[in-house]
Design a protein around this motif. Sequence first.
Motif, mmCIF file in Angstrom:
data_model
loop_
_atom_site.group_PDB
_atom_site.id
_atom_site.type_symbol
_atom_site.label_atom_id
_atom_site.label_comp_id
_atom_site.label_asym_id
_atom_site.label_seq_id
_atom_site.Cartn_x
_atom_site.Cartn_y
_atom_site.Cartn_z
ATOM 1 N N TYR A 176 0.829 -1.216 0.000
ATOM 2 C CA TYR A 176 0.000 0.000 0.000
ATOM 3 C C TYR A 176 0.857 1.258 0.000
ATOM 4 C CZ TYR A 176 -2.967 3.745 1.744
ATOM 5 O OH TYR A 176 -3.608 4.949 1.902
ATOM 6 N N SER A 177 1.955 1.237 0.750
ATOM 7 C CA SER A 177 2.768 2.448 0.932
ATOM 8 C C SER A 177 3.502 2.879 -0.331
ATOM 9 C CB SER A 177 3.782 2.226 2.059
ATOM 10 O OG SER A 177 4.722 1.227 1.696
ATOM 11 N N LEU A 181 -6.649 8.591 -4.534
ATOM 12 C CA LEU A 181 -7.044 7.197 -4.705
ATOM 13 C C LEU A 181 -8.058 6.779 -3.639
ATOM 14 C CD1 LEU A 181 -3.552 5.637 -5.516
ATOM 15 C CD2 LEU A 181 -5.479 5.864 -7.097
ATOM 16 N N ARG A 182 -7.835 7.255 -2.422
ATOM 17 C CA ARG A 182 -8.769 6.933 -1.336
ATOM 18 C C ARG A 182 -10.146 7.527 -1.626
ATOM 19 N NH1 ARG A 182 -10.687 8.948 3.533
ATOM 20 N NH2 ARG A 182 -10.777 7.441 5.249
ATOM 21 N N ASP A 202 2.648 9.112 -3.527
ATOM 22 C CA ASP A 202 2.864 10.019 -2.403
ATOM 23 C C ASP A 202 1.529 10.341 -1.731
ATOM 24 O OD1 ASP A 202 1.610 11.677 -4.232
ATOM 25 O OD2 ASP A 202 3.410 12.818 -4.713
ATOM 26 N N LYS A 203 1.561 11.185 -0.715
ATOM 27 C CA LYS A 203 0.350 11.456 0.068
ATOM 28 C C LYS A 203 -0.773 12.085 -0.757
ATOM 29 C CE LYS A 203 2.346 11.613 4.689
ATOM 30 N NZ LYS A 203 2.559 12.428 5.917
ATOM 31 N N PRO A 204 -0.487 13.089 -1.610
ATOM 32 C CA PRO A 204 -1.578 13.636 -2.437
ATOM 33 C C PRO A 204 -2.213 12.578 -3.349
ATOM 34 C CG PRO A 204 0.274 15.150 -2.409
ATOM 35 C CD PRO A 204 0.751 13.894 -1.767
#
Length: 225
Positions: A160-161, A172-173, A165-167
């Motif tokens: 998953y990681s 995706l979430r 990156d976070k954005p």
Amino acid sequence: MLDLIEFCATPRAQPVPYEVFLEFVQGLDRTIGGRRGGALGDQVKQCAAGARRRRARVSMRSLINLCAIQGISVGEFLAAPRETSGPMLFDTWGGLSYMPLPAPWQAQNIYVASRCLKDFLRVRPAYLPPISLLLRRLHVQLLATRDVAEEAYDFYEDAYSVQGDKPTQRKLRSAYLNAMNAMSAKKLHETGDLDHIVRKVADRAGVALAIAKHVVRSAAVVREV
């Protein structure tokens, strides 16, 4: 737990006097209950009150949790209840966070969650949602699930990681949540239903159609498992 079972399973052994448990819990109440609030202090106070009234049998869950509070084994508690319930030589509270053992009725859900996790990985989906979302409907403690399926859990977290990156992960979430909401609103019978959802997810989450397609297919697999 195994030490406790072995101790209790000795043939023709005399039962441990109830006063041993009572003495231990009362000592814990003096040591912890009076100076510490929150879930930890509350549990000690409740156990002490129940022990004084002899309200119920002592459960393995209670023994293990109470011994864990002091950082001792059940055998040490049985051998010296007064000494092991007193203040420890070294401070053990730094960085300690209390996490209760799962309730018995949760045990089945934990094993179901581990099976869902493995089944989902076996399909090799193009997108992995956060594990908390994957298992959300089962209402399980994630750390308890990891205890049951450590290898699959750690593999999932690592995979998953590296999905962005976070954005990117936030987009995706969002796409995944949109896909799950769209699917819950209708029964899927045809490929055309999925194609319609893909376009809707791409529009709402602001992702490319190809990415939305991967996310929607993963969401469909989550529904199946």
